[in-house]
Structure formats: C-alpha cells, structure tokens
Design an enzyme around this catalytic site. Structure first.
Site, PDB file in Angstrom:
ATOM      1  N   CYS A 109     -53.899   6.801-123.035  1.00  0.00           N
ATOM      2  CA  CYS A 109     -52.846   6.363-122.118  1.00  0.00           C
ATOM      3  C   CYS A 109     -53.439   5.230-121.312  1.00  0.00           C
ATOM      4  O   CYS A 109     -54.573   5.334-120.822  1.00  0.00           O
ATOM      5  CB  CYS A 109     -52.419   7.517-121.201  1.00  0.00           C
ATOM      6  SG  CYS A 109     -51.262   7.013-119.900  1.00  0.00           S
ATOM      7  N   THR A 110     -52.698   4.129-121.168  1.00  0.00           N
ATOM      8  CA  THR A 110     -53.269   2.960-120.483  1.00  0.00           C
ATOM      9  C   THR A 110     -53.411   3.156-118.978  1.00  0.00           C
ATOM     10  O   THR A 110     -54.027   2.332-118.300  1.00  0.00           O
ATOM     11  CB  THR A 110     -52.441   1.691-120.779  1.00  0.00           C
ATOM     12  OG1 THR A 110     -51.052   1.953-120.552  1.00  0.00           O
ATOM     13  CG2 THR A 110     -52.647   1.245-122.217  1.00  0.00           C
ATOM     14  N   HIS A 111     -52.857   4.256-118.445  1.00  0.00           N
ATOM     15  CA  HIS A 111     -53.120   4.586-117.040  1.00  0.00           C
ATOM     16  C   HIS A 111     -54.540   5.136-116.860  1.00  0.00           C
ATOM     17  O   HIS A 111     -55.144   4.979-115.797  1.00  0.00           O
ATOM     18  CB  HIS A 111     -52.136   5.653-116.536  1.00  0.00           C
ATOM     19  CG  HIS A 111     -50.769   5.137-116.227  1.00  0.00           C
ATOM     20  ND1 HIS A 111     -49.873   4.792-117.209  1.00  0.00           N
ATOM     21  CD2 HIS A 111     -50.128   4.935-115.043  1.00  0.00           C
ATOM     22  CE1 HIS A 111     -48.742   4.396-116.648  1.00  0.00           C
ATOM     23  NE2 HIS A 111     -48.871   4.464-115.341  1.00  0.00           N
TER      24      HIS A 111
ATOM     25  N   SER B 243     -44.947   1.863-119.238  1.00  0.00           N
ATOM     26  CA  SER B 243     -44.120   2.772-118.452  1.00  0.00           C
ATOM     27  C   SER B 243     -44.397   2.642-116.961  1.00  0.00           C
ATOM     28  O   SER B 243     -43.610   3.132-116.144  1.00  0.00           O
ATOM     29  CB  SER B 243     -44.378   4.217-118.889  1.00  0.00           C
ATOM     30  OG  SER B 243     -45.733   4.565-118.644  1.00  0.00           O
TER      31      SER B 243
ATOM     32  N   CYS C 180     -48.296   0.869-123.854  1.00  0.00           N
ATOM     33  CA  CYS C 180     -47.959   2.250-123.471  1.00  0.00           C
ATOM     34  C   CYS C 180     -48.103   3.087-124.735  1.00  0.00           C
ATOM     35  O   CYS C 180     -47.462   2.793-125.750  1.00  0.00           O
ATOM     36  CB  CYS C 180     -46.533   2.330-122.936  1.00  0.00           C
ATOM     37  SG  CYS C 180     -45.938   4.012-122.645  1.00  0.00           S
ATOM     38  N   ASN C 181     -48.963   4.095-124.667  1.00  0.00           N
ATOM     39  CA  ASN C 181     -49.219   4.896-125.864  1.00  0.00           C
ATOM     40  C   ASN C 181     -47.995   5.688-126.295  1.00  0.00           C
ATOM     41  O   ASN C 181     -47.711   5.815-127.491  1.00  0.00           O
ATOM     42  CB  ASN C 181     -50.388   5.845-125.596  1.00  0.00           C
ATOM     43  CG  ASN C 181     -51.720   5.136-125.580  1.00  0.00           C
ATOM     44  OD1 ASN C 181     -52.413   5.053-126.583  1.00  0.00           O
ATOM     45  ND2 ASN C 181     -52.080   4.591-124.424  1.00  0.00           N
ATOM     46  N   THR C 182     -47.243   6.239-125.334  1.00  0.00           N
ATOM     47  CA  THR C 182     -46.055   7.013-125.677  1.00  0.00           C
ATOM     48  C   THR C 182     -45.012   6.126-126.349  1.00  0.00           C
ATOM     49  O   THR C 182     -44.426   6.488-127.373  1.00  0.00           O
ATOM     50  CB  THR C 182     -45.449   7.681-124.428  1.00  0.00           C
ATOM     51  OG1 THR C 182     -46.471   8.423-123.750  1.00  0.00           O
ATOM     52  CG2 THR C 182     -44.325   8.621-124.798  1.00  0.00           C
TER      53      THR C 182
ATOM     54  N   TYR D 284     -43.413   8.446-118.854  1.00  0.00           N
ATOM     55  CA  TYR D 284     -42.649   8.592-120.088  1.00  0.00           C
ATOM     56  C   TYR D 284     -43.074   9.835-120.871  1.00  0.00           C
ATOM     57  O   TYR D 284     -42.321  10.331-121.706  1.00  0.00           O
ATOM     58  CB  TYR D 284     -42.865   7.373-121.002  1.00  0.00           C
ATOM     59  CG  TYR D 284     -42.019   6.158-120.647  1.00  0.00           C
ATOM     60  CD1 TYR D 284     -41.334   6.054-119.441  1.00  0.00           C
ATOM     61  CD2 TYR D 284     -41.918   5.099-121.541  1.00  0.00           C
ATOM     62  CE1 TYR D 284     -40.583   4.934-119.134  1.00  0.00           C
ATOM     63  CE2 TYR D 284     -41.166   3.974-121.250  1.00  0.00           C
ATOM     64  CZ  TYR D 284     -40.501   3.890-120.040  1.00  0.00           C
ATOM     65  OH  TYR D 284     -39.758   2.776-119.753  1.00  0.00           O
ATOM     66  N   GLY D 285     -44.298  10.306-120.636  1.00  0.00           N
ATOM     67  CA  GLY D 285     -44.867  11.392-121.430  1.00  0.00           C
ATOM     68  C   GLY D 285     -44.003  12.628-121.597  1.00  0.00           C
ATOM     69  O   GLY D 285     -43.859  13.147-122.701  1.00  0.00           O
TER      70      GLY D 285
END
Length: 274
Positions: free
Chosen positions: A184-186, A10, A72-74, A41-42
């Site tokens: 979350c990859t952020h 995202s 992206c986890n979402t 995106y969350g």
C-alpha cells in the site's frame, strides 16, 4: 513531449510514488489526485473501487495527461486490466514493480505482503510473485488501521509504534520471512516504524522506486519523454481536507521541491477546483 504524467491514489500514500518520480524524472510534470474524502479504499467493494478509480481517471483526462500511474494497490488490483484496455495512453500500476523488487531482494523465497483488505484478498501480489518465480512462498496480512492513521498525519511516535506492533503481530513468529512488501503506498510513510517492529533482518520493500524506473522505461518506449529544460510545475489535487494534505506533503517533499507544487481541493464529480 510537454504533457503531464497523471498519478492517482485513494489518499496521500501515492505522494511517496510522486516523490520518487520527481527524483528520477526531474523534467516531467506531474498531476496528482488523492481521493482523501473517500479514503480508505481497502474495505470497499470491488465495484466501488472501480467506480471511484474511473472518476479519478476522468478528472485527470480533462488535464490532457500523456500517461497514468495508478499509485494505489487496491485500485491497481481491481482496475488496472480495464484501464489498460480502455485508455489510449500508457498505464502502470504499483503491484508488478513491487513484486519484481521483492524477487530481487529475497534470498530464501519467503516473502510477506502487507496491504489493505482489498489488496490482500485479491491475491494480486501472490499472483504477480508466483508468475515471476513459481516456487516463492507468499504470506499476506491485511493491516486496516494503517491508512486511516497515515491520513490523520500520525507517521511516527508512540501511537504509530503501538498500532504497527499490534497489526504485525501475526508475522512475529515467522522467522523465515526475509522480505516484506509494503503493499500500500501509504505504508512507506510508516516505513521506519515497520522496519523497527520487523527487525533489521527483514528487508522492507516499497514499490515507489521500481514504479518510477518502469515509468521511465515506458516513457522512452512510447517516445513521450519530456525533452524541455524548463523546470516543471506540478499540480496536486485532493478531494478531502486541504490543510491536512498540505501538512503531510510537507513531510514528504523537501522545501525546494515543495516550491514546485500547487495544491488545490477538487470535487471530481463536478470537476470543480478551488
């Protein structure tokens, strides 16, 4: 096989996965697309996330990729099943690898997960963890301020510490939790601050390393590993602000790796690149 591995996210968070892929798979070319224009995106609906994810996938399919990593986890929570069913290339997400890493780490079966609203509300991590180990106890916490802060390039310092401390306050009384998944990859870009707030007794898990290992396994299983000795040139695309994207990329990649990248802005609805 000289085709590239496609990686979508995202925003800039998936660069943490790309960094690990470059380290573990130095012969593989990577094409990364971060949808920074529509990040985060969350908070979005499942339908929006699915639509945006498929738009990113369609863009990368024009690049003739041989495998897709959903960093992206979402997007993983909401689209991985459909992507695996509809694409004729291997597809991997970041939730299962993160869950496996946490199972290996925890000593008392008390695992925390932090992520976007979408990831936490989906229950994807709890499902993945309990599927592996039925008696594990999972505590989830959404941390909405993290992604916008990372996308602005605020990765450390007083502001980051204050935001992280406030967001993680609900976990402050959980003395039994010994493992925390960055869902979350952020979030790995804030890992040092998160670790400081949580304390050294909590093991902070990023799924990046495990995702790269599983990517390597899939490449071997499908016999699509790149055997060339040529140094790959990686292509990075962002849908949003190019300068901010470049600055954040510089903080993640060493100068030698940064020289192997081309970074461009893209409109994924028109496939236009400039």
């Amino acid at each position: 096989m000289d085709k590239a591995i496609g990686v979508i996210d995202s925003g800039v968070g998936g660069l943490t996965v790309v960094h690990e892929l470059m380290r573990q798979l130095p012969k593989e070319q990577l094409i990364y697309l971060g949808d920074t224009a529509r990040c985060p995106y969350g908070p979005r609906s499942k339908e929006e996330v699915q639509q945006f994810t498929w738009e990113m996938v369609d863009f990368l399919l024009t690049k003739n990729i041989k495998m897709l990593v959903v960093a992206c986890n979402t997007a993983t929570a909401f689209t991985l099943k459909d992507l695996k069913e509809q694409l004729d290339i291997p597809v991997i997400g970041v939730i299962q690898p993160g869950a496996r890493a946490a199972i290996k780490s925890t000593e008392n079966n008390q695992v925390g997960v932090i992520g976007t609203e979408g990831t936490i509300s989906s229950g994807a991590y709890a499902q993945a963890l309990t599927k592996i180990k039925s008696d594990i106890r999972v505590s989830g916490l959404a941390c909405p301020p993290f992604v916008p802060m990372v996308e602005r390039g605020v990765l450390s310092g007083p502001e980051a510490k204050a935001v992280v401390s406030e967001a993680l306050r609900p976990f402050s009384n959980n003395k039994e939790m010994d493992t925390l998944i960055l869902g979350c990859t952020h979030y790995p870009l804030l890992k040092s601050t998160i670790q400081e707030v949580m304390g050294e007794e909590v093991t902070v898990i990023s799924s990046s390393e495990e995702t790269a290992r599983e990517t390597s396994t899939l490449l071997e299983a499908h016999q699509i590993m790149n055997r060339s000795d040529l140094v790959p040139l990686h292509q990075f695309y962002t849908t949003g602000d190019l300068e901010i994207f470049i600055e954040i990329a510089k903080t993640i990649f060493h100068e030698s790796n940064f020289q192997m990248l081309t970074i461009k802005q893209a409109n994924i609805s028109t496939n236009k690149v400039w």
